[in-house]
Design a protein around this motif. Structure first.
Motif, mmCIF file in Angstrom:
data_model
loop_
_atom_site.group_PDB
_atom_site.id
_atom_site.type_symbol
_atom_site.label_atom_id
_atom_site.label_comp_id
_atom_site.label_asym_id
_atom_site.label_seq_id
_atom_site.Cartn_x
_atom_site.Cartn_y
_atom_site.Cartn_z
ATOM 1 N N LEU A 85 38.133 33.142 29.922
ATOM 2 C CA LEU A 85 38.331 34.581 29.800
ATOM 3 C C LEU A 85 37.454 35.339 30.787
ATOM 4 N N LEU A 86 36.194 34.966 30.888
ATOM 5 C CA LEU A 86 35.291 35.670 31.810
ATOM 6 C C LEU A 86 35.694 35.466 33.265
ATOM 7 N N ARG A 87 36.327 34.342 33.570
ATOM 8 C CA ARG A 87 36.826 34.141 34.934
ATOM 9 C C ARG A 87 38.105 34.941 35.190
ATOM 10 N N THR A 88 38.810 35.301 34.124
ATOM 11 C CA THR A 88 40.100 35.973 34.264
ATOM 12 C C THR A 88 39.972 37.483 34.367
ATOM 13 N N ILE A 89 39.070 38.070 33.576
ATOM 14 C CA ILE A 89 39.014 39.531 33.534
ATOM 15 C C ILE A 89 38.470 40.098 34.841
ATOM 16 N N GLU A 90 38.912 41.301 35.131
ATOM 17 C CA GLU A 90 38.383 42.039 36.281
ATOM 18 C C GLU A 90 37.322 42.994 35.767
ATOM 19 N N ARG A 91 36.075 42.753 36.123
ATOM 20 C CA ARG A 91 34.980 43.577 35.615
ATOM 21 C C ARG A 91 34.871 44.848 36.456
ATOM 22 N N ARG A 92 34.996 45.965 35.802
ATOM 23 C CA ARG A 92 35.013 47.257 36.489
ATOM 24 C C ARG A 92 33.610 47.829 36.630
ATOM 25 N N PRO A 93 33.343 48.522 37.710
ATOM 26 C CA PRO A 93 32.075 49.248 37.827
ATOM 27 C C PRO A 93 31.954 50.265 36.694
ATOM 28 N N GLY A 94 30.772 50.365 36.120
ATOM 29 C CA GLY A 94 30.546 51.327 35.053
ATOM 30 C C GLY A 94 30.931 50.847 33.665
ATOM 31 N N VAL A 95 31.472 49.639 33.568
ATOM 32 C CA VAL A 95 31.828 49.066 32.264
ATOM 33 C C VAL A 95 30.968 47.837 32.034
ATOM 34 N N ARG A 96 30.382 47.745 30.852
ATOM 35 C CA ARG A 96 29.572 46.592 30.481
ATOM 36 C C ARG A 96 30.419 45.617 29.666
ATOM 37 N N TYR A 97 30.177 44.318 29.882
ATOM 38 C CA TYR A 97 30.958 43.275 29.211
ATOM 39 C C TYR A 97 30.007 42.278 28.528
ATOM 40 N N PRO A 98 29.313 42.688 27.484
ATOM 41 C CA PRO A 98 28.364 41.781 26.833
ATOM 42 C C PRO A 98 29.052 40.604 26.156
ATOM 43 N N VAL A 99 28.300 39.527 26.006
ATOM 44 C CA VAL A 99 28.782 38.341 25.303
ATOM 45 C C VAL A 99 27.704 37.883 24.322
ATOM 46 N N MET A 100 28.142 37.218 23.255
ATOM 47 C CA MET A 100 27.215 36.650 22.283
ATOM 48 C C MET A 100 26.770 35.272 22.752
ATOM 49 N N VAL A 101 25.474 35.003 22.643
ATOM 50 C CA VAL A 101 24.963 33.655 22.930
ATOM 51 C C VAL A 101 24.113 33.201 21.751
ATOM 52 N N PRO A 102 24.333 31.982 21.245
ATOM 53 C CA PRO A 102 23.573 31.524 20.087
ATOM 54 C C PRO A 102 22.281 30.801 20.435
ATOM 55 N N ASN A 103 22.160 30.332 21.686
ATOM 56 C CA ASN A 103 21.029 29.469 22.027
ATOM 57 C C ASN A 103 20.892 29.395 23.556
ATOM 58 N N GLN A 104 19.971 28.550 24.015
ATOM 59 C CA GLN A 104 19.721 28.429 25.454
ATOM 60 C C GLN A 104 20.947 27.930 26.203
ATOM 61 N N ARG A 105 21.654 26.982 25.612
ATOM 62 C CA ARG A 105 22.866 26.479 26.274
ATOM 63 C C ARG A 105 23.885 27.610 26.449
ATOM 64 N N GLY A 106 24.032 28.451 25.441
ATOM 65 C CA GLY A 106 24.944 29.586 25.558
ATOM 66 C C GLY A 106 24.526 30.521 26.670
ATOM 67 N N LEU A 107 23.225 30.776 26.797
ATOM 68 C CA LEU A 107 22.736 31.629 27.881
ATOM 69 C C LEU A 107 23.025 30.999 29.231
ATOM 70 N N ASP A 108 22.802 29.703 29.357
ATOM 71 C CA ASP A 108 23.064 29.027 30.630
ATOM 72 C C ASP A 108 24.529 29.158 31.027
ATOM 73 N N ARG A 109 25.422 28.995 30.072
ATOM 74 C CA ARG A 109 26.860 29.118 30.349
ATOM 75 C C ARG A 109 27.207 30.544 30.782
ATOM 76 N N ALA A 110 26.612 31.514 30.120
ATOM 77 C CA ALA A 110 26.895 32.908 30.448
ATOM 78 C C ALA A 110 26.342 33.285 31.815
ATOM 79 N N ARG A 111 25.154 32.784 32.114
ATOM 80 C CA ARG A 111 24.485 33.139 33.365
ATOM 81 C C ARG A 111 25.288 32.663 34.575
#
Length: 313
Positions: A76-102
């Protein structure tokens, strides 16, 4: 739109503008039995941005065995077009989740804490202290990279296993999250049992403990029909960020009595009538929720969507 046609009148103590933190794509869809394809989720996010949403909580990097509805987070994050001025937060449960998001260039994350021991064990399979200890290095690493971190506090007014929750429990977890580096704290009424006086009690306890009200958001569920009343009360006491979900989607898959989130359309109707600016186009929101209801195979629970959709949902 209908609200201006019917007029609006302000009430004392309300902000001129608030931020609506749209949680439908994450907190909404995670509790739906229908698993939507990536293309539909991406279109939902695009439609919400078209309607004026500036914060769209997009997905979660929780293990797919726990929340299979969000197993496609990377796609999904590879598919969406992130627009300037719009924030797209994601939930991360742990360090592995942060690494994937980063790796995917995420600039906003959220961690999900409980203020009660029972829910911490059921939701995270850890004690309350153990769960906060798990989040500490995640928050520190994110902040070191310049990533904003929201801290969710669940069960702030009631827990199905422990009953009523004292404001002091909320304050304790809120301060610990703030001190570890969370830039915003979202108070969750996970099972929808709060009433306005109890909302004030928690907000007053937080401010008395030195928590800045500007750093506090509210996240109400409508189990007992109190979400709008509780939100209005919070706004009158200085809160300027409100969580809601398009069409009233969602709940919590780990709290069986939790029903849908406050519907974004219901919130916008009320605030339009009060002259509070949200930056959101109610007509586009309604059209989006009607469209989404068709993909989910069930009508939207939002009263405003039902009223304005002309029988389309």
């Amino acid at each position: 739109m209908p609200p201006p046609a019917f007029g609006h009148a302000p009430l004392p103590g309300l902000p001129a503008h608030i931020t609506v933190w749209e949680v439908g794509p994450r907190d909404g869809l995670q509790n739906e039995s229908t698993v939507l394809p990536v293309a539909v989720k991406a279109e939902l996010i695009e439609r919400l941005a078209d309607a004026g949403s500036t914060v769209i909580e997009t997905t979660s990097f929780v293990h797919p065995a726990w929340v299979p509805q969000l197993a496609d987070a990377e796609d999904l994050l590879r598919t969406i077009e992130r627009r300037p001025g719009v924030r797209y937060p994601v939930m991360v449960p742990n360090q592995r989740g942060l690494d994937r998001a980063r790796v995917l260039g995420v600039q906003d994350i959220a961690v999900f804490a409980s203020v009660t021991e029972s829910f911490a064990v059921r939701n995270l399979n850890r004690s309350l202290d153990e769960s906060l200890a798990m989040f500490d290095p995640v928050v520190a690493a994110a902040r070191a990279d310049g990533i904003r971190v929201r801290g969710y506090l669940s069960m702030c007014w009631g827990d199905p296993w422990e009953g009523a929750v004292a404001p002091g429990q909320v304050v304790d977890v809120a301060i610990r999250l703030r001190d570890m580096g969370c830039t915003e704290l979202s108070l969750g009424d996970t099972i929808g049992v709060a009433t306005p006086g109890r909302v004030v009690a928690v907000l007053d306890a937080l401010t008395a403990a030195g928590v800045e009200i500007a750093d506090v958001a509210v996240h109400f569920h409508d189990t007992y029909g109190q979400a709008l009343a509780n939100t209005l009360t919070a706004l009158q006491h200085g809160v300027v960020t409100v969580d809601s979900a398009a069409g009233g989607l969602g709940g919590c898959p780990f709290a069986g009595s939790a029903t849908g989130n406050l519907a974004t359309e219901d919130l916008v109707w009320q605030l339009d009538g009060l002259g509070v600016d949200t930056g959101l186009d109610l007509g586009r929101l309604v059209d989006t929720s009607v469209w989404l209801a068709g993909r989910l195979g069930r009508p939207s629970p939002s009263r405003v969507v039902q009223a304005l959709s002309g029988g389309r949902t």
